[in-house]
Motif scaffolding. Structure first.
Motif, PDB file in Angstrom:
ATOM      1  N   VAL A 395     -83.435  24.614  55.324  1.00 42.34           N
ATOM      2  CA  VAL A 395     -82.069  24.162  55.051  1.00 42.34           C
ATOM      3  C   VAL A 395     -82.055  22.768  54.428  1.00 42.34           C
ATOM      4  CG1 VAL A 395     -79.844  23.573  56.117  1.00 42.34           C
ATOM      5  CG2 VAL A 395     -81.112  25.593  56.891  1.00 42.34           C
ATOM      6  N   SER A 396     -82.784  21.826  55.004  1.00 40.21           N
ATOM      7  CA  SER A 396     -82.797  20.477  54.428  1.00 40.21           C
ATOM      8  C   SER A 396     -84.013  19.711  54.926  1.00 40.21           C
ATOM      9  CB  SER A 396     -81.519  19.710  54.802  1.00 40.21           C
ATOM     10  OG  SER A 396     -81.552  19.317  56.163  1.00 40.21           O
ATOM     11  N   VAL A 397     -84.397  18.716  54.147  1.00 37.25           N
ATOM     12  CA  VAL A 397     -85.458  17.806  54.565  1.00 37.25           C
ATOM     13  C   VAL A 397     -84.955  16.401  54.270  1.00 37.25           C
ATOM     14  CG1 VAL A 397     -87.871  17.121  54.277  1.00 37.25           C
ATOM     15  CG2 VAL A 397     -87.203  19.501  53.908  1.00 37.25           C
ATOM     16  N   SER A 398     -85.013  15.535  55.242  1.00 41.79           N
ATOM     17  CA  SER A 398     -84.493  14.186  55.033  1.00 41.79           C
ATOM     18  C   SER A 398     -85.290  13.200  55.856  1.00 41.79           C
ATOM     19  CB  SER A 398     -83.009  14.120  55.427  1.00 41.79           C
ATOM     20  OG  SER A 398     -82.869  14.400  56.812  1.00 41.79           O
ATOM     21  N   ARG A 399     -85.018  11.939  55.599  1.00 42.83           N
ATOM     22  CA  ARG A 399     -85.700  10.882  56.336  1.00 42.83           C
ATOM     23  C   ARG A 399     -84.727   9.701  56.431  1.00 42.83           C
ATOM     24  NH1 ARG A 399     -91.120  10.184  56.431  1.00 42.83           N
ATOM     25  NH2 ARG A 399     -91.484  11.377  54.557  1.00 42.83           N
ATOM     26  N   ILE A 400     -84.665   9.092  57.605  1.00 48.58           N
ATOM     27  CA  ILE A 400     -83.830   7.896  57.752  1.00 48.58           C
ATOM     28  C   ILE A 400     -84.565   6.740  57.077  1.00 48.58           C
ATOM     29  CG2 ILE A 400     -82.908   6.227  59.401  1.00 48.58           C
ATOM     30  CD1 ILE A 400     -82.716   8.582  61.428  1.00 48.58           C
ATOM     31  N   GLU A 401     -83.838   5.985  56.245  1.00 45.44           N
ATOM     32  CA  GLU A 401     -84.432   4.818  55.581  1.00 45.44           C
ATOM     33  C   GLU A 401     -83.878   3.563  56.218  1.00 45.44           C
ATOM     34  OE1 GLU A 401     -86.389   4.178  52.951  1.00 45.44           O
ATOM     35  OE2 GLU A 401     -86.817   6.252  52.342  1.00 45.44           O
ATOM     36  N   HIS A 402     -84.716   2.585  56.448  1.00 42.84           N
ATOM     37  CA  HIS A 402     -84.142   1.306  56.834  1.00 42.84           C
ATOM     38  C   HIS A 402     -84.507   0.259  55.791  1.00 42.84           C
ATOM     39  CE1 HIS A 402     -87.136   2.764  59.867  1.00 42.84           C
ATOM     40  NE2 HIS A 402     -87.900   1.964  59.173  1.00 42.84           N
ATOM     41  N   THR A 403     -83.488  -0.452  55.356  1.00 41.84           N
ATOM     42  CA  THR A 403     -83.707  -1.485  54.349  1.00 41.84           C
ATOM     43  C   THR A 403     -82.975  -2.738  54.790  1.00 41.84           C
ATOM     44  OG1 THR A 403     -81.766  -0.712  53.172  1.00 41.84           O
ATOM     45  CG2 THR A 403     -83.870   0.120  52.399  1.00 41.84           C
ATOM     46  N   ARG A 404     -83.474  -3.878  54.363  1.00 41.31           N
ATOM     47  CA  ARG A 404     -82.795  -5.126  54.694  1.00 41.31           C
ATOM     48  C   ARG A 404     -81.750  -5.418  53.627  1.00 41.31           C
ATOM     49  NH1 ARG A 404     -84.361  -9.090  58.040  1.00 41.31           N
ATOM     50  NH2 ARG A 404     -86.428  -8.175  58.198  1.00 41.31           N
ATOM     51  N   THR A 405     -80.564  -5.780  54.066  1.00 46.36           N
ATOM     52  CA  THR A 405     -79.504  -6.119  53.132  1.00 46.36           C
ATOM     53  C   THR A 405     -79.236  -7.611  53.248  1.00 46.36           C
ATOM     54  OG1 THR A 405     -78.553  -3.965  53.577  1.00 46.36           O
ATOM     55  CG2 THR A 405     -77.148  -5.559  52.471  1.00 46.36           C
ATOM     56  N   TYR A 406     -79.210  -8.308  52.115  1.00 46.10           N
ATOM     57  CA  TYR A 406     -78.969  -9.751  52.156  1.00 46.10           C
ATOM     58  C   TYR A 406     -77.498 -10.067  52.021  1.00 46.10           C
ATOM     59  CZ  TYR A 406     -83.864 -10.852  52.215  1.00 46.10           C
ATOM     60  OH  TYR A 406     -85.157 -10.976  52.605  1.00 46.10           O
ATOM     61  N   GLU A 407     -77.119 -11.091  52.720  1.00 45.89           N
ATOM     62  CA  GLU A 407     -75.758 -11.576  52.637  1.00 45.89           C
ATOM     63  C   GLU A 407     -75.709 -12.582  51.515  1.00 45.89           C
ATOM     64  OE1 GLU A 407     -72.917 -14.780  54.451  1.00 45.89           O
ATOM     65  OE2 GLU A 407     -75.005 -14.693  55.065  1.00 45.89           O
ATOM     66  N   HIS A 408     -74.721 -12.471  50.606  1.00 45.89           N
ATOM     67  CA  HIS A 408     -74.586 -13.452  49.541  1.00 45.89           C
ATOM     68  C   HIS A 408     -73.243 -14.132  49.704  1.00 45.89           C
ATOM     69  CE1 HIS A 408     -78.212 -12.098  47.588  1.00 45.89           C
ATOM     70  NE2 HIS A 408     -77.818 -10.863  47.778  1.00 45.89           N
ATOM     71  N   GLY A 409     -73.144 -14.956  50.727  1.00 45.13           N
ATOM     72  CA  GLY A 409     -71.921 -15.713  50.917  1.00 45.13           C
ATOM     73  C   GLY A 409     -70.777 -14.927  51.537  1.00 45.13           C
ATOM     74  N   GLN A 410     -71.021 -13.659  51.875  1.00 47.21           N
ATOM     75  CA  GLN A 410     -69.950 -12.897  52.528  1.00 47.21           C
ATOM     76  C   GLN A 410     -70.505 -12.267  53.798  1.00 47.21           C
ATOM     77  OE1 GLN A 410     -69.999 -10.290  49.376  1.00 47.21           O
ATOM     78  NE2 GLN A 410     -68.373 -11.255  48.194  1.00 47.21           N
ATOM     79  N   ALA A 411     -69.589 -11.945  54.700  1.00 49.11           N
ATOM     80  CA  ALA A 411     -70.029 -11.207  55.890  1.00 49.11           C
ATOM     81  C   ALA A 411     -70.550  -9.847  55.422  1.00 49.11           C
ATOM     82  CB  ALA A 411     -68.865 -11.019  56.836  1.00 49.11           C
ATOM     83  N   LEU A 412     -71.540  -9.341  56.103  1.00 54.10           N
ATOM     84  CA  LEU A 412     -72.115  -8.046  55.688  1.00 54.10           C
ATOM     85  C   LEU A 412     -71.199  -6.908  56.064  1.00 54.10           C
ATOM     86  CD1 LEU A 412     -75.798  -8.684  56.769  1.00 54.10           C
ATOM     87  CD2 LEU A 412     -74.934  -8.474  54.456  1.00 54.10           C
TER      88      LEU A 412
END
Ligand SMILES: *Cc1c(COP(=O)(O)O)cnc(C)c1O
Length: 412
Positions: A395-412
């Motif tokens: 039916v499906s194949v997936s994977r959870i990805e974790h990535t870092r997101t940077y804040e550029h002067g705004q709240a995330l």
């Protein structure tokens, strides 16, 4: 072809395989074990995979509602097609921001754990011009069953201590922005047998009737909890609850004569029973090492992959099934994962045939509290692949990805 060897070759290990036919069977079996009028919440924390959520939601009148405790779970269940009015929002640390999100997106039923929690739900609802239906979660002074994971009768971040409710009744009835819909109980997880499960439900239903009197509000909704056991990472079958349906109906008839007409509506909850046996963990032996008098079988899956319970310091009696080795008995070994911590153990003194590096092992009944209950990011390895099948069909194949997101002067 959806056998473990083929899937491991094609998608690699460590990986999980979930079979939707088994999810549907568990859902149908659990509904069949309950009186027709009783609703069932699926606790999304057990496994929030979108395909599993969709399978549990479907089933028409005998499809699950969703119990969630974060905005991430809210996203997941809405995406899987649960309507806002089918969702129950629970948890001891609900913030104003997440309550705003939940209310705005259609959730109206909340389990509340303390006067402060109830007031926060009310303030948030009021600000949005809404009224939230609130269940008072009860931490009962006593329980009935001897269970593996008991959650009431002791100090807890969960629920109102039952003995405080008489003194709080007037205040709770009067919180602006809220309407007391009824009670929520979740006294135990993984009841040891059907008799203790039934004893606990009887106890809960009787306590609920007393508390209805104490609180002085007619209940519209009563969530009596769960505790439906399932084998977890060991061989075995889901229990069959042959007596439960009649016993529940009997206790409800005695204490809530209007329940069959929906006064109150009654619900149970389950996580593990619904998904545990749908899942199998596929893992490959990386190394076999003898140290002093002890053997370590080092796997590519550790508590980063299947750490729900071992991450909490409870090492489980995991059973693994080799796919190539013949021979029944080998040396008792520790099953170690690949992480640089001595705590990365999936099992101790596990007896398995002599296995060699490269060999595929499977852990049965691993569909609950898998990837999302694991230390996914620890040591930076990729999350396991999650392969969903329906019988022989992929039916499906997936994977959870974790990535870092940077804040550029705004709240995330
Ligand atoms: C975790 C949880 C569940 C699910 O528990 P299982 O043992 O997996 O059935 C149900 N209800 C609440 C409130 C929970 O916190």
């Amino acid at each position: 072809m959806t056998g473990p060897t083929e899937l491991a070759e094609r998608f690699g290990t460590p990986s999980y395989v979930y079979d939707l036919d088994r999810v549907a069977a568990a859902r149908d079996d659990l509904f069949a074990a309950l009186p027709d009028e009783v609703e069932l919440f699926y606790a999304a924390k057990a496994n929030p995979h979108p395909d599993l959520l969709r399978e549990l939601r479907s089933g028409g009148a005998r499809g699950c509602r969703a119990e969630i405790s974060s905005v991430g779970e809210l996203d997941a269940v809405l995406e899987a097609g649960f309507a806002g009015e089918r969702i129950l929002y629970t948890g001891p640390g609900k913030t104003g921001a997440e309550l705003t999100e939940a209310l705005t997106r259609g959730v109206r039923l909340f389990s509340t754990e303390s006067p402060g929690d109830l007031r926060r739900v009310g303030e948030t609802a009021l600000r949005l011009g809404l009224t939230a239906d609130c269940l008072i979660r009860v931490n009962n002074a006593d329980g009935a069953a001897a269970t593996s994971i008991r959650m009431t009768g002791v100090p807890s971040q969960f629920g109102f201590d039952s003995e405080t409710l008489p003194g709080l009744a007037a205040e709770l009835r009067d919180v602006p922005g809220t309407s007391i819909a009824g009670l929520h109980f979740f006294p135990l997880s993984n009841a040891k047998d059907e008799a203790s499960l039934i004893a606990e439900f009887r106890h809960t239903i009787a306590a609920a009737a007393d508390l209805q009197h104490t609180l002085g509000v007619p209940f519209r909704f009563l969530d009596i909890g769960g505790g439906f056991a399932a084998p977890y990472a060991v061989r075995g079958e889901r229990p069959v609850f042959g007596e439960l349906r009649a016993a529940l109906a009997d206790a409800l008839d005695e204490h809530f004569p209007g329940w069959r007409e929906g006064a109150p509506r009654v619900a149970c909850e389950s996580g593990r029973y619904l998904v545990a046996d749908s899942g199998t963990l596929l893992t490959t032996v990386v190394n076999v090492k003898d140290s002093r008098d002890h053997r370590y079988v080092v796997l590519d899956a550790g508590i980063n992959t299947f750490g729900g319970m071992s991450g909490l310091g409870r090492i489980m009696p995991v059973s693994v099934e080799p796919h190539q080795s013949a021979g029944a008995v080998g040396t008792p070994a520790s099953l170690a994962g690949p992480l640089c911590t001595p705590g990365d153990l999936l099992g101790r003194n596990v007896v398995l045939p002599d296995v060699a590096p490269g060999e595929l092992l499977t852990v049965p009944n691993a569909g609950a509290y898998g990837p999302t209950a694991s230390l996914l990011m620890f040591l930076g390895r990729p999350a396991p692949a999650e392969i969903v099948v329906r019988g022989d069909e992929l039916v499906s194949v997936s994977r959870i990805e974790h990535t870092r997101t940077y804040e550029h002067g705004q709240a995330l």
